[in-house]
Design a protein around this motif. Sequence first.
Motif, PDB file in Angstrom:
ATOM      1  N   VAL A   8      24.560  38.821  68.525  1.00 37.58           N
ATOM      2  CA  VAL A   8      25.496  37.804  68.045  1.00 37.58           C
ATOM      3  C   VAL A   8      26.774  38.462  67.530  1.00 37.58           C
ATOM      4  N   ASN A   9      26.627  39.531  66.757  1.00 36.58           N
ATOM      5  CA  ASN A   9      27.807  40.244  66.259  1.00 36.58           C
ATOM      6  C   ASN A   9      28.656  40.774  67.409  1.00 36.58           C
ATOM      7  N   THR A  10      27.989  41.279  68.444  1.00 37.89           N
ATOM      8  CA  THR A  10      28.707  41.783  69.614  1.00 37.89           C
ATOM      9  C   THR A  10      29.456  40.654  70.310  1.00 37.89           C
ATOM     10  N   ALA A  11      28.799  39.505  70.435  1.00 33.33           N
ATOM     11  CA  ALA A  11      29.427  38.348  71.078  1.00 33.33           C
ATOM     12  C   ALA A  11      30.639  37.867  70.285  1.00 33.33           C
ATOM     13  N   ILE A  12      30.509  37.825  68.962  1.00 37.63           N
ATOM     14  CA  ILE A  12      31.620  37.375  68.122  1.00 37.63           C
ATOM     15  C   ILE A  12      32.788  38.353  68.212  1.00 37.63           C
ATOM     16  N   ASN A  13      32.495  39.643  68.178  1.00 39.46           N
ATOM     17  CA  ASN A  13      33.559  40.644  68.299  1.00 39.46           C
ATOM     18  C   ASN A  13      34.244  40.560  69.661  1.00 39.46           C
ATOM     19  N   TYR A  14      33.458  40.308  70.685  1.00 39.62           N
ATOM     20  CA  TYR A  14      34.010  40.147  72.038  1.00 39.62           C
ATOM     21  C   TYR A  14      34.949  38.942  72.071  1.00 39.62           C
ATOM     22  N   TYR A  15      34.512  37.862  71.452  1.00 45.84           N
ATOM     23  CA  TYR A  15      35.313  36.639  71.416  1.00 45.84           C
ATOM     24  C   TYR A  15      36.619  36.868  70.655  1.00 45.84           C
ATOM     25  N   LYS A  16      36.529  37.498  69.485  1.00 43.80           N
ATOM     26  CA  LYS A  16      37.735  37.743  68.690  1.00 43.80           C
ATOM     27  C   LYS A  16      38.693  38.688  69.414  1.00 43.80           C
ATOM     28  N   LYS A  17      38.138  39.682  70.081  1.00 48.83           N
ATOM     29  CA  LYS A  17      38.971  40.642  70.806  1.00 48.83           C
ATOM     30  C   LYS A  17      39.762  39.959  71.907  1.00 48.83           C
ATOM     31  N   ASN A  18      39.153  38.976  72.551  1.00 51.77           N
ATOM     32  CA  ASN A  18      39.807  38.291  73.659  1.00 51.77           C
ATOM     33  C   ASN A  18      40.571  37.046  73.224  1.00 51.77           C
ATOM     34  N   GLN A  19      40.533  36.755  71.925  1.00 48.99           N
ATOM     35  CA  GLN A  19      41.255  35.606  71.396  1.00 48.99           C
ATOM     36  C   GLN A  19      42.122  36.022  70.213  1.00 48.99           C
ATOM     37  N   TYR A  32      27.508  32.157  73.709  1.00 44.51           N
ATOM     38  CA  TYR A  32      28.836  32.479  73.194  1.00 44.51           C
ATOM     39  C   TYR A  32      29.838  32.796  74.300  1.00 44.51           C
ATOM     40  N   ALA A  33      29.343  33.020  75.505  1.00 44.83           N
ATOM     41  CA  ALA A  33      30.204  33.407  76.622  1.00 44.83           C
ATOM     42  C   ALA A  33      30.695  32.182  77.382  1.00 44.83           C
ATOM     43  N   ARG A  34      31.762  32.374  78.142  1.00 50.53           N
ATOM     44  CA  ARG A  34      32.281  31.284  78.966  1.00 50.53           C
ATOM     45  C   ARG A  34      31.483  31.127  80.253  1.00 50.53           C
ATOM     46  N   ASP A  35      30.942  32.229  80.748  1.00 52.05           N
ATOM     47  CA  ASP A  35      30.172  32.178  81.988  1.00 52.05           C
ATOM     48  C   ASP A  35      29.163  33.323  81.993  1.00 52.05           C
ATOM     49  N   MET A  36      28.356  33.391  83.052  1.00 53.95           N
ATOM     50  CA  MET A  36      27.287  34.377  83.099  1.00 53.95           C
ATOM     51  C   MET A  36      27.818  35.802  83.234  1.00 53.95           C
ATOM     52  N   ASP A  37      28.943  35.979  83.920  1.00 47.67           N
ATOM     53  CA  ASP A  37      29.531  37.316  84.035  1.00 47.67           C
ATOM     54  C   ASP A  37      29.934  37.842  82.659  1.00 47.67           C
ATOM     55  N   GLU A  38      30.542  36.978  81.863  1.00 48.12           N
ATOM     56  CA  GLU A  38      30.936  37.380  80.517  1.00 48.12           C
ATOM     57  C   GLU A  38      29.702  37.661  79.663  1.00 48.12           C
ATOM     58  N   ALA A  39      28.653  36.859  79.842  1.00 46.70           N
ATOM     59  CA  ALA A  39      27.403  37.084  79.110  1.00 46.70           C
ATOM     60  C   ALA A  39      26.811  38.446  79.459  1.00 46.70           C
ATOM     61  N   SER A  40      26.911  38.838  80.729  1.00 45.39           N
ATOM     62  CA  SER A  40      26.396  40.144  81.156  1.00 45.39           C
ATOM     63  C   SER A  40      27.173  41.275  80.499  1.00 45.39           C
ATOM     64  N   ASP A  41      28.490  41.110  80.382  1.00 42.34           N
ATOM     65  CA  ASP A  41      29.314  42.126  79.712  1.00 42.34           C
ATOM     66  C   ASP A  41      28.909  42.273  78.250  1.00 42.34           C
ATOM     67  N   ILE A  42      28.706  41.136  77.584  1.00 41.92           N
ATOM     68  CA  ILE A  42      28.307  41.160  76.176  1.00 41.92           C
ATOM     69  C   ILE A  42      26.927  41.793  76.028  1.00 41.92           C
ATOM     70  N   LEU A  43      26.027  41.452  76.953  1.00 44.00           N
ATOM     71  CA  LEU A  43      24.671  42.007  76.912  1.00 44.00           C
ATOM     72  C   LEU A  43      24.693  43.527  77.036  1.00 44.00           C
ATOM     73  N   GLN A  44      25.469  44.031  77.989  1.00 44.19           N
ATOM     74  CA  GLN A  44      25.557  45.482  78.187  1.00 44.19           C
ATOM     75  C   GLN A  44      26.091  46.165  76.929  1.00 44.19           C
ATOM     76  N   GLU A  45      27.147  45.598  76.377  1.00 47.60           N
ATOM     77  CA  GLU A  45      27.740  46.175  75.170  1.00 47.60           C
ATOM     78  C   GLU A  45      26.778  46.081  73.992  1.00 47.60           C
ATOM     79  N   GLY A  46      26.060  44.951  73.911  1.00 41.67           N
ATOM     80  CA  GLY A  46      25.106  44.761  72.823  1.00 41.67           C
ATOM     81  C   GLY A  46      23.960  45.752  72.877  1.00 41.67           C
ATOM     82  N   PHE A  47      23.416  45.981  74.072  1.00 44.33           N
ATOM     83  CA  PHE A  47      22.320  46.941  74.200  1.00 44.33           C
ATOM     84  C   PHE A  47      22.789  48.358  73.893  1.00 44.33           C
TER      85      PHE A  47
END
Length: 205
Positions: free
Chosen positions: A77-88, A37-52
């Motif tokens: 997945v919910n965290t990733a979707i919320n992250y996406y909506k927040k930034n879009q 769901y992320a654009r790159d690995m850095d964004e994936a790491s941010d989502i992972l931290q928030e998800g955990f």
Amino acid sequence: MDVDEQIIRGCMRYKRKSQQKLWDLYAPLMKSICFRYARDMDEASDILQEGFLKVFLNIKKYQWKGSFEGWMKRVMVNTAINYYKKNQSNYYFEQIDEERTNEQEVDEQYEEDNAVDKMHESDLKKDYNTVARAGFTEDELMAALKTIPDHFRIVFSMSVLDGYKHKEIAGMLLIDEKTSRTRLLRAKKLLKNQLFEMSIKKLVK
């Protein structure tokens, strides 16, 4: 992967050692989910931290029904979707009417494309055979997926990779079900085209 019940109960008591064990067990798998769901690995790491963090804060809500891994995946997945909506936010709310008009045009165009595809079924089979012979790795498939625009890729990941229904996708992304279906169709077509191009490059090397 079955997590030890003792680790879960330790996390429910907010024990740091149990939380670290849970992280060690699941971080690699959950990061791969976030990366879809992320654009790159850095964004994936941010989502992972928030998800955990959400997992640790809400773990007492786990009711011991179904797999714990499945519960964690839904949180990620919910965290990733919320992250996406927040930034879009502008894309989803201020331009939603314009987007729906565009989606309708895409839907009509896709129906025309499907009619053409049926007329050239033998050519399509050749395309799919070419893709199959290329033998893509998981990293190559993910790279192809990353070429798809975000709003198509997100729906593809939710539907195909994580098994969400269009009604669920529509509710989570604040779109209607027809838009969800249209985006999935468009994503599949874009992905097929990208994989075909990559296949040709691999096979001619």
